[in-house]
Design a protein around this motif. Structure first.
Motif, mmCIF file in Angstrom:
data_model
loop_
_atom_site.group_PDB
_atom_site.id
_atom_site.type_symbol
_atom_site.label_atom_id
_atom_site.label_comp_id
_atom_site.label_asym_id
_atom_site.label_seq_id
_atom_site.Cartn_x
_atom_site.Cartn_y
_atom_site.Cartn_z
ATOM 1 N N ARG A 401 -5.724 -0.521 -46.371
ATOM 2 C CA ARG A 401 -5.500 -1.835 -46.946
ATOM 3 C C ARG A 401 -5.883 -2.871 -45.906
ATOM 4 N NH1 ARG A 401 -3.400 -3.022 -51.638
ATOM 5 N NH2 ARG A 401 -2.557 -5.141 -51.885
ATOM 6 N N TYR A 402 -6.886 -3.636 -46.286
ATOM 7 C CA TYR A 402 -7.337 -4.669 -45.368
ATOM 8 C C TYR A 402 -7.419 -5.982 -46.133
ATOM 9 C CZ TYR A 402 -10.237 -7.387 -42.235
ATOM 10 O OH TYR A 402 -10.714 -8.388 -41.423
ATOM 11 N N ASN A 403 -6.572 -6.945 -45.698
ATOM 12 C CA ASN A 403 -6.522 -8.254 -46.382
ATOM 13 C C ASN A 403 -6.366 -8.096 -47.891
ATOM 14 O OD1 ASN A 403 -6.679 -9.643 -44.052
ATOM 15 N ND2 ASN A 403 -8.859 -10.169 -44.235
ATOM 16 N N ASN A 404 -5.403 -7.244 -48.246
ATOM 17 C CA ASN A 404 -5.087 -7.016 -49.656
ATOM 18 C C ASN A 404 -6.206 -6.323 -50.436
ATOM 19 O OD1 ASN A 404 -2.475 -7.896 -49.628
ATOM 20 N ND2 ASN A 404 -3.081 -10.050 -49.914
ATOM 21 N N ILE A 405 -7.169 -5.816 -49.700
ATOM 22 C CA ILE A 405 -8.231 -5.069 -50.394
ATOM 23 C C ILE A 405 -8.015 -3.594 -50.070
ATOM 24 C CG2 ILE A 405 -10.714 -4.764 -50.704
ATOM 25 C CD1 ILE A 405 -10.881 -7.511 -49.080
ATOM 26 N N ASP A 406 -8.056 -2.761 -51.085
ATOM 27 C CA ASP A 406 -7.969 -1.322 -50.834
ATOM 28 C C ASP A 406 -9.370 -0.785 -50.622
ATOM 29 O OD1 ASP A 406 -5.286 -1.095 -50.913
ATOM 30 O OD2 ASP A 406 -5.188 -0.747 -53.081
#
Lengths: 702, 311
Positions: A401-406
């Motif tokens: 999870r990076y900046n709310n991106i999976d």
């Protein structure tokens, strides 16, 4: 921490203090020994002098006469010593009891000296009498008168007996003789003489005997008192007391000595402390140094070891296993989400790898470069496949999870047990990348990956050499009309001469593309073909790839050829390879329109093998379709292939496109081709490629 | 009888072997002393300022023309007062083990104090001495020169006199020179010396001063028939010390008549005679006496140098 100059001051003060103490100690010790030696010497001197005095007295009593001066001078010496002692403040203050004792001795000794003076008086008297008695013996009266003969004889005998007793007494200092002398004296007293000379002799003798008898006991008494005086014992006692007293003083000396020792130890500790500080500084320095070294060893982003360390580490292992893990489509993530996301992914993977691999494997982790990670460990009893699967499964089941991106990651793994580790692992990885069904692969030398690289290098060399020495040239393979056996066209096939052997160029194509020799290869073949066909009334086809079409240099060159040989342009067909995906249709379309303007034809090569797209064919205004050899070669047996070919052919007919069958290698295949109504055929069964055009027809016996 | 004699002779021989070293030692030719101090002492010695009525000096009783002793049987002090004993010679007194007939002073300084104080001699006290000398510019300069001080103190007076007396030695007597092998004695003198030793005089008169180094009793054999004046008994009160005196030096004896502590004997012959009788217990033959006296006369030395020096 104390500043350096303060440390120096501290050391200097400490040092001077130690030196001062040492000087004091030295001084004290010196004084102690000097003083004590002096006192000791004094006491010894007194002992000697008293002994001397005793000796002189004895001498005085034995010798008939003796110079009294020697006795006086000994006494004077004793007095001088006592004067010195009495003015010795150190003695008086430091050893008061000993001093008192010595003064006591002084009194005793002086008393003894007084006795000596008394003794001298008695001694002189005794000696004088003794001496006189000895001279008296020569004056013993003569015996001439017969009447007194017996009396005189007895008298003489008695006199001699008495005098000899006196000598015995005098020389033996024994009072017992006195008794005998006394008796004799009493006997002698009874004698009386009338004759004047006898009378005189007799009275002198008696008076001397009287003196002797009176004085001898006093004489022996004094002598005993002198020689057996307790003064000597007193002095000895004083000496012993002094030694005890000096010992007490020595205790202070010992204390001082101990203080010095403590000082010395403190000094050593101080030095050690200073050394420790220096050492500590050194340690800090070393830490900084090792940090720098680490920085040279460690990838700053992932904190994994770098390639440099791997190169040295791999040599240390006996049975190494090496993994190369590559993040699939990493470039895509990097481009899509930004470099920060890419860095995040890299850190995540690094961390994940460390967690996945069992700790007891003692594996070391590296970032080899870009998105390539390395794991190096000793083979031992490890289950390599399990580790690889664990890694792959981990990424399959975990999302980042990076900046709310999976982000879903997948990795490819190349594994090797063989040296050279990095190269072989990389080969295995490349193998995995090619095969979408695989996610890891263990390098196997039978696959010859390594050999392939060698071959590639070899091929590159051969190709380069061939190009430079003009050993690349075209061969021509006829394309026939299977119904009339007429040769309608020649396909130009590039050939290469290596060690006097002519080889197909196909094996060099890939390396040519990778080494940028492809452009030159195309140019060479094109130019030689145009030159060959410029005065021949023959159609010929040239293979052109996507690389050529997208290469402006090559296009420029083609245009130049068009300008040079305008009269044969209508006889040229360009075969576009269809096996690789046509990425840029516009570019292809542009090329086709350009070529068509000149009157040339377009063929689509190897149709049916790759990404055959019928729509595209229609849009591209194509003249020929060359059906892929893989479909043709077993068309007589494979109904599937036959169906596909039939479909392609039907479609082509409908689209008004001529079809060409490649790889016609037998009578049976040819019959099928004819049966399917394919327009043209090409293959070894019909005609082999040759460097020159010879035959007019494809197969004579056709 | 013969055997007894033989045995006796052997005994005697063994005794003779014990006559080891010469029991008399010569005087040194010179003696080290502080000249300035001695000269100051010399002034004081001759100066009657030290006596109460300024009539008597040390030199009044210690006549340097009479062997340093008093020609009178007993000395006469201030106001004509008579002393009890005959003043002994000041010559070579430095070598005496004690001073005075009864040895009551241990050294010359100790000795010098007594006549100054004695009521029948100089009858002075310390303060008066100091006062007189401090008001005397001549002495003040002299004392300052020697003691580096403006104030004369009594101890300095004694010290200076003692230093002068130290210088009063009479070297180079014939006998000293004989001992040193420089001259030969006449046969009479030699016989006298031999008798001196043989008869036992030497047992008391020995050493550098030929006496002056022990206390002995006058009349050890035959009692002395006069009153015991100024004997050691007066100090010790011991019966043993009755008639006990410091043995007088025999140096310059020929010059220092009258003899004995009481000055009762006028001639040397008589003195020798009396000593033989009282202390040796026999009478000497005329020949023996003559020889001993001629030996005693060899003991006269040279007058001390310091007396010839400018005052």
């Amino acid at each position: 921490m104390i500043k350096t100059n303060k440390k120096i001051y501290f050391a200097a003060i400490f040092g001077s203090l130690a030196i001062l103490l040492l000087i004091f100690f030295e001084n004290f010790t010196k004084t102690y020994f000097i003083q004590n030696n002096r006192i000791l010497n004094t006491i010894h001197d007194l002992q000697t002098l008293e002994a001397k005095l005793d000796y002189q007295i004895l001498e005085n009593s034995l010798f008939l006469y003796k110079n009294f001066d020697s006795i006086i001078s000994t006494q004077k010496n004793i007095e001088t010593i006592f004067k010195k002692i009495e003015s010795d403040k150190h003695f008086k203050n430091e050893h008061p009891s000993v001093y008192k004792e010595l003064m006591d001795y002084k009194r005793t000794l002086y008393k003894k000296i007084e006795i000596i003076h008394d003794f001298e008086s008695v001694n002189s008297t005794i000696k004088n009498s003794t001496m006189y008695l000895s001279t008296l013996i020569t004056k013993i009266p003569e015996i001439n008168e017969k009447s007194d003969k017996l009396k005189l004889e007895n008298y003489n005998k008695l006199v001699i007996k008495t005098i000899s007793s006196i000598f015995l007494a005098k020389n033996s200092f024994d009072e017992d003789f006195i008794e005998e002398i006394k008796i004799n004296y009493e006997h002698l007293k009874k004698f009386s003489f009338d004759k004047k000379n006898l009378k005189n002799f007799h009275s002198v003798l008696l008076s001397h005997l009287q003196v002797f008898i009176t004085n001898f006991p006093i004489y022996t008494k004094y002598l005993n008192e002198i020689l057996h005086n307790d003064s000597k014992e007193k002095l000895q006692k004083t000496l012993e007391e002094f030694i005890v007293s000096a010992d007490k003083e020595l205790k202070f000396l010992t204390l001082l000595y101990n203080i010095l020792i403590i000082f010395y130890i403190l000094f050593i500790i101080a030095i050690l402390y200073l050394m420790l500080i220096i050492d500590k500084e050194n340690i800090l320095l070393k830490k900084a140094q090792s940090k720098l070294e680490k920085m040279a060893r460690i990838d700053p982003l992932t904190k994994l070891l770098n390639r440099r360390v791997l190169d040295s580490d791999k040599k240390k292992l006996q049975n190494p296993v090496f993994f190369i893990i590559n993040i699939d489509r990493f470039k895509h993530f990097n481009d899509f989400y930004g470099i920060n996301a890419g860095d995040f992914i890299l850190r995540y993977v690094a961390k994940a790898l460390k967690n996945i691999v069992p700790k007891d494997s003692k594996a070391k982790f590296y970032r080899i470069g870009g998105d390539d990670f390395g794991i190096l460990m000793e083979k031992d009893s490890l289950d390599i496949e399990k580790i690889a699967k664990d890694i792959i499964d981990y990424f399959k089941t975990h999302t980042i999870r990076y900046n709310n991106i999976d982000i879903h990651l997948s990795v490819s793994i190349g594994i090797t047990l063989q040296k050279p580790l990095i190269e072989t692992a990389d080969m295995a990885l490349k193998y995995v990348k090619k095969d979408i069904r695989r996610s890891f692969f263990i390098y196997n030398s039978n696959l010859g990956f390594y050999k392939k690289i060698e071959d590639n290098i070899n091929r590159a060399k051969i190709l380069k050499n061939a190009l430079e020495t003009d050993n690349v040239f075209p061969y021509f393979q006829p394309i026939c009309d299977p119904y009339s056996n007429e040769i309608v066209k020649y396909e130009v096939l590039a050939r290469l001469k290596n060690k006097n052997k002519v080889e197909s160029i196909s094996t060099y194509l890939q390396i040519a593309k990778e080494t940028k020799m492809y452009e030159e290869l195309t140019k060479t073949i094109f130019e030689k073909s145009f030159e060959y066909f410029k005065d021949k009334n023959c159609h010929f086809s040239l293979n052109i790839s996507m690389e050529d079409i997208s290469n402006p240099n090559t296009l420029k060159f083609v245009k130049k050829l068009f300008d040079t040989y305008p009269h044969i342009l209508q006889k040229v067909t360009f075969e576009i390879l269809e096996s690789t995906a046509i990425i840029d249709y516009n570019m292809v379309r542009e090329f086709i329109s350009m070529v068509k303007k000149m009157g040339s034809k377009i063929a689509l090569d190897d149709f049916g093998s790759g990404f055959s797209n019928y729509e595209h064919i229609l849009n591209l205004n194509i003249d020929y379709i060359k059906i892929d050899g893989s479909l043709i070669k077993d068309i007589d047996k494979n109904t599937h292939a036959k169906l596909i070919v039939k479909t392609i052919n039907n479609f082509a007919k409908e689209a008004n496109i001529k079809t060409v069958a490649e790889f016609v290698h037998s009578q049976e295949v040819l019959e099928k081709i004819k049966e399917l109504n394919i327009d043209y055929a090409q293959g070894f069964y019909l005609a082999k490629p040759t460097p020159f055009i010879k035959a007019e027809k494809c197969k004579k016996n056709f | 009888m013969d055997k007894a004699f033989l045995a006796f002779f052997i005994l005697l021989l063994s005794y003779i072997f014990l006559f080891a070293k010469e029991p008399i030692t010569p005087l040194p030719k010179s003696i080290k002393y502080d000249k300035e101090k001695a000269i100051l002492g010399k002034y004081l010695f001759f100066d009657p300022i030290l006596s109460k009525d300024k009539s008597t000096s040390c030199a009044s009783c210690h006549d340097f023309n009479h062997g340093g002793a008093d020609p009178r049987p007993v000395s006469i002090g201030v106001e004509g007062k008579k002393g009890k004993v005959n003043a002994p010679t000041v010559y070579n007194s430095y070598f005496n083990f004690r001073q005075f007939w009864n040895g009551r002073a241990k050294d010359l300084k100790d000795q010098a104090k007594c006549p100054i104080h004695a009521p029948n001699e100089m009858a002075m006290n310390e303060k008066l001495v100091e006062k007189r000398l401090n008001s005397n510019t001549f002495y003040k300069t002299l004392f300052k020169k020697v003691y580096k001080t403006d104030k004369v103190e009594f101890w300095m007076v004694l010290d200076a006199i003692a230093e002068f007396e130290k210088a009063l030695i009479t070297p180079d007597s014939k006998f000293d020179r004989y001992l040193k092998g420089e001259v030969k004695l006449s046969s009479l003198e030699k016989k006298g010396y031999l008798l001196f030793k043989q008869l036992g005089c030497i047992t008391c008169h020995n050493g550098i001063n030929i006496g002056g180094n022990s206390f002995q009793k006058i009349g050890a054999i035959n009692p002395y028939n006069k009153e015991p004046i100024g004997d050691r008994f007066e100090i010790t009160k011991r019966e043993f010390d009755r008639y006990r005196y410091k043995v007088p030096s025999l140096r310059n004896i020929a010059l220092t008549a009258p003899y004995f502590h009481d000055g009762s004997v006028d001639t040397l012959e008589e003195a020798v005679d009396k000593m033989a009788y009282h202390n040796l217990g026999f009478t000497l033959s005329e020949m023996e006496k003559k020889a001993i006296v001629s030996f005693l006369k060899t003991l006269t030395g040279k007058k001390p140098k310091i007396l010839n020096d400018e005052k």
